[in-house]
Design an enzyme around this catalytic site. Structure first.
Site, mmCIF file in Angstrom:
data_model
loop_
_atom_site.group_PDB
_atom_site.id
_atom_site.type_symbol
_atom_site.label_atom_id
_atom_site.label_comp_id
_atom_site.label_asym_id
_atom_site.label_seq_id
_atom_site.Cartn_x
_atom_site.Cartn_y
_atom_site.Cartn_z
ATOM 1 N N LYS A 52 -22.328 49.031 3.839
ATOM 2 C CA LYS A 52 -22.372 47.566 3.909
ATOM 3 C C LYS A 52 -23.773 47.065 3.530
ATOM 4 O O LYS A 52 -23.913 46.100 2.769
ATOM 5 C CB LYS A 52 -21.985 47.087 5.322
ATOM 6 C CG LYS A 52 -20.507 47.261 5.618
ATOM 7 C CD LYS A 52 -20.146 47.042 7.081
ATOM 8 C CE LYS A 52 -18.681 47.389 7.317
ATOM 9 N NZ LYS A 52 -18.253 47.272 8.723
ATOM 10 N N GLN A 96 -20.682 46.793 14.626
ATOM 11 C CA GLN A 96 -19.771 47.851 14.171
ATOM 12 C C GLN A 96 -19.005 48.437 15.357
ATOM 13 O O GLN A 96 -19.588 48.740 16.402
ATOM 14 C CB GLN A 96 -20.586 48.935 13.441
ATOM 15 C CG GLN A 96 -19.752 50.011 12.777
ATOM 16 C CD GLN A 96 -18.906 49.512 11.602
ATOM 17 O OE1 GLN A 96 -19.214 48.493 10.986
ATOM 18 N NE2 GLN A 96 -17.841 50.225 11.303
ATOM 19 N N ASP A 119 -16.761 39.297 10.239
ATOM 20 C CA ASP A 119 -15.714 40.324 10.375
ATOM 21 C C ASP A 119 -14.350 39.681 10.601
ATOM 22 O O ASP A 119 -13.316 40.335 10.446
ATOM 23 C CB ASP A 119 -16.011 41.207 11.601
ATOM 24 C CG ASP A 119 -16.526 42.580 11.211
ATOM 25 O OD1 ASP A 119 -16.221 43.020 10.100
ATOM 26 O OD2 ASP A 119 -17.215 43.195 12.049
HETATM 27 N N1 GUN Z 1 -14.852 49.561 12.521
HETATM 28 C C1 GUN Z 1 -13.898 49.876 11.601
HETATM 29 N N2 GUN Z 1 -13.743 48.871 10.722
HETATM 30 C C2 GUN Z 1 -14.599 47.899 11.087
HETATM 31 C C3 GUN Z 1 -14.899 46.619 10.550
HETATM 32 O O1 GUN Z 1 -14.322 46.150 9.568
HETATM 33 N N3 GUN Z 1 -15.864 45.927 11.202
HETATM 34 C C4 GUN Z 1 -16.497 46.402 12.298
HETATM 35 N N4 GUN Z 1 -17.406 45.628 12.885
HETATM 36 N N5 GUN Z 1 -16.244 47.581 12.827
HETATM 37 C C5 GUN Z 1 -15.300 48.329 12.214
#
Ligand code: GUN
Length: 293
Positions: A52, A96, A119
């Protein structure tokens, strides 16, 4: 059978976003800024967050990574969320998941200002998505819909079978494909671990979205001729022949299923690259205040 090339579509969208950032820069505007909070050293999360941050750099965004040890308290993490909510320079941020078991993911998610929730996990964004209102769409469902759109795959009136009822993928993608929209207008069936006779249901599907997290669950004899198959699975299966020691494995038995499909996404290189792009799109929308003022 046509392979849906998520990597190529994602690269194209990144170019589009980078071009927008250039315009913002030239006009003296503020460059979008995404922050990511990472707790602990989970291998998967480390990789996702690193990707990311890298994607932000590629499109010209500013990014910040905030790391905590596994033993961070819920209070400390909530204080961090509060700081990010109030930091004028940060347009959007993510925490995350998964978080260590002593921290409530619900509490942390709810503490995020929904106007910075790129998100799309906050109940306000999930609720607005369900109602078809402007919101931040969560990354994976939004990436799937974007792939269907860019490949001009007809969804109207189609029977879409979603395998999996997670809050992150199964439930939201079902809602999106149910909407009166294009892509959308599907008849949606959601199957999960307690569903009986799954094969009977998947055989009726025009579109299958496999998001169970069970490696190679969907076999060739479960799919009708000409179906569209979207594989969301990304399980790390131990594998001695790879450098990393694992192989990213989807929920679809690709060799069996692909020959029957009109379209199919590979793993890796299908839905995965699209999820990061969705996050970038949301961050750009947040910076431009296009969803919330
Ligand atoms: N864990 C798995 N996928 C995601 C996501 O898209 N965002 C976040 N914050 N955690 C995750």
């Amino acid at each position: 059978m046509q392979l849906i090339d998520g990597k190529a579509v994602a690269a194209k969208i990144k170019e589009e976003i980078a071009a927008e950032v250039e315009i913002i820069k030239k006009s003296g505007g503020k460059v979008p800024h995404l922050a990511a909070v990472l707790v602990g050293h989970d291998g998967g999360s480390e990789t996702y967050v690193a990707n990311k941050v890298k994607a932000c750099e590629q499109v010209g965004f500013k990014s910040s990574l905030i790391r905590y040890k596994n033993d961070v308290t819920e209070e400390e993490l909530l204080a961090c969320v509060d700081r990010l909510n109030n930091d004028k320079d940060i347009d959007g941020f993510i925490v995350q998941l998964p978080l260590p078991s002593h921290i409530s993911e619900t509490k942390v998610t709810e503490a995020i200002d929904y106007r910075k929730d790129v998100d799309g996990f906050h109940p306000v964004n999930v609720g607005r998505m369900s109602l078809g209102m402007p919101c931040f769409l969560s990354a994976t469902p939004s990436g799937i819909v974007e792939l269907l759109k860019r490949y001009n795959i007809e969804t109207k009136g189609k029977h879409c079978v979603v395998l999996g009822r997670s809050n992150i993928v199964g439930k939201p993608v079902s809602m999106l494909l149910l909407q009166k929209a294009n892509p959308g207008d599907c008849t949606v069936t959601i199957c999960h671990s307690r569903t009986k006779n799954i094969k009977e249901i998947t055989l009726q599907a025009d579109i299958i979205i496999a998001a169970l997290g069970v490696p190679e669950f969907l076999k060739g004899d479960m799919v009708k001729e000409g179906a569209v198959v979207i594989d969301v699975g990304t399980t790390r299966v131990p594998n001695k022949t790879t450098k990393s020691g694992f192989k990213l494995t989807g929920d679809v038995m690709f060799e069996e299923v692909a020959p029957k499909c009109s379209y199919i996404t590979p793993v890796p290189g299908g839905v995965g690259p699209m999820t990061i792009v969705s996050l970038l799109k949301n961050t750009l929308l947040a910076a431009k205040k296009e969803v919330y003022k």
